[in-house]
Design an enzyme around this catalytic site. Structure first.
Site, PDB file in Angstrom:
ATOM      1  CG  LEU A 264      31.206  42.920  48.304  1.00 59.10           C
ATOM      2  CD1 LEU A 264      30.596  41.954  49.326  1.00 59.10           C
ATOM      3  CD2 LEU A 264      30.404  42.813  47.027  1.00 59.10           C
ATOM      4  CB  CYS A 265      36.156  44.176  45.901  1.00 63.05           C
ATOM      5  SG  CYS A 265      36.260  45.604  44.818  1.00 63.05           S
ATOM      6  NE  ARG A 266      38.156  49.913  44.462  1.00 56.82           N
ATOM      7  CZ  ARG A 266      37.981  50.782  43.474  1.00 56.82           C
ATOM      8  NH1 ARG A 266      37.222  51.845  43.676  1.00 56.82           N
ATOM      9  NH2 ARG A 266      38.541  50.597  42.299  1.00 56.82           N
TER      10      ARG A 266
END
Length: 304
Positions: A264-266
């Site tokens: 989910l970091c992007r």
């Protein structure tokens, strides 16, 4: 849909000034009236927030963290979202946040309040932003937990009459939160595969997370290499070249068993320029596509 993603800054200042004056009057009714100044300053961690001027009185940062931790802990079981505060551990410090809905000009308004610590003044600072429904935090690509729940509830409601299991989503109310799930069958290497997809909310990132597990008929789960082999060809090379940052395996936040998930970091980078009535549906159409997760056009028509 409105052109502005956020209420007019001057309007936010007026509303916030009234809010703080109300708090002051309730807590210190015996003190003389005083003017609460507001001004636009950059949030230390996020864009687009307005802050209230620190007025007086100091507190150590250590005591501040203890205070907001206590507030978050004592409010976590409140049923009203307006009364719940969440502790956020950011790279640059710890702060507390609250989200709720009110009404302005006969339309729902989502209010975000953050409490941070000012080392220069030695006091807490109240930050806030008010948004019309359907808009995201400016340039952040995130979504509030309250809006997330509304989005997945809408997806579940609009898909319950679909005849194809692949298109149906079910709302699950767990002790620790609300999520959405979908189960369907596909084929891999000439054998039937059961696919389970879950959508949860991540408070740290402020975005949805797509969890999934694929099982054979005997109940054994597919390994990551096999799952990657089922990914649509046009996405496979990109995911394989950066697999660590694309797909991870972790404990499901509600079920306590291992699930794969799209990292989910992007997510906020992909979603920050998208304006939509249902954030989760648009997000799912992007992040579910590599896994051949099909979304019928009728689902988008319902969301308009």
């Amino acid at each position: 849909m409105h052109e502005e993603a956020s209420l007019n800054p001057r309007r936010k200042v007026i509303l916030a000034g009234r809010l703080i004056q109300y708090i002051h009057d309730r807590i210190h009714p015996h003190l003389p009236q005083r003017r609460f100044d507001t001004a636009a300053y950059p949030h230390p961690n996020l864009d687009g927030y307005i802050r209230l001027h620190p007025m007086s009185g100091t507190i150590s940062e250590e005591e501040f963290v203890r205070n907001i931790s206590e507030i978050a802990e004592n409010s976590e079981n409140f049923t009203c979202a307006e009364h719940r505060w969440t502790l956020v551990k950011h790279d640059h410090g710890v702060f507390c946040k609250n989200s709720s809905t009110t009404e302005y000009n006969n339309e729902p308004i989502v209010r975000h309040f953050h409490i941070t610590y000012s080392q220069s003044y030695g006091v807490p600072v109240l930050w806030f932003n008010f948004y019309r429904r359907g808009f995201l935090h400016p340039m952040s690509g995130t979504i509030s937990e309250e809006e997330f729940v509304r989005n997945i509830s809408e997806i579940a409601e609009n898909s319950e009459n679909f005849t194809c299991a692949e298109h149906r989503w079910t709302l699950v109310k767990h002790d620790h939160g609300v999520f959405c799930k979908n189960s369907s069958t596909t084929e891999y290497n000439n054998e039937p595969i059961v696919r389970h997809f879950h959508i949860t909310y991540n408070q740290s990132y402020g975005v949805p997370v797509l969890w999934f597990n694929f099982y054979r008929r005997d109940g054994s789960s597919l390994h990551l290499d096999d799952i990657v082999a089922t990914i649509r060809t046009e996405f496979r090379s990109a995911i394989e070249s950066d697999l660590i940052k694309s797909i991870s395996q972790n404990e499901h936040p509600y079920l306590g068993i291992m699930f794969y998930h799209i990292h989910l970091c992007r997510t906020h980078l992909v979603m920050r320029d998208i304006r939509c009535n249902n954030y989760v549906l648009s997000w799912l159409s992007i992040f579910g596509s590599p896994l051949r997760l099909s979304l019928p056009s009728k689902m988008f028509q319902h969301a308009q």
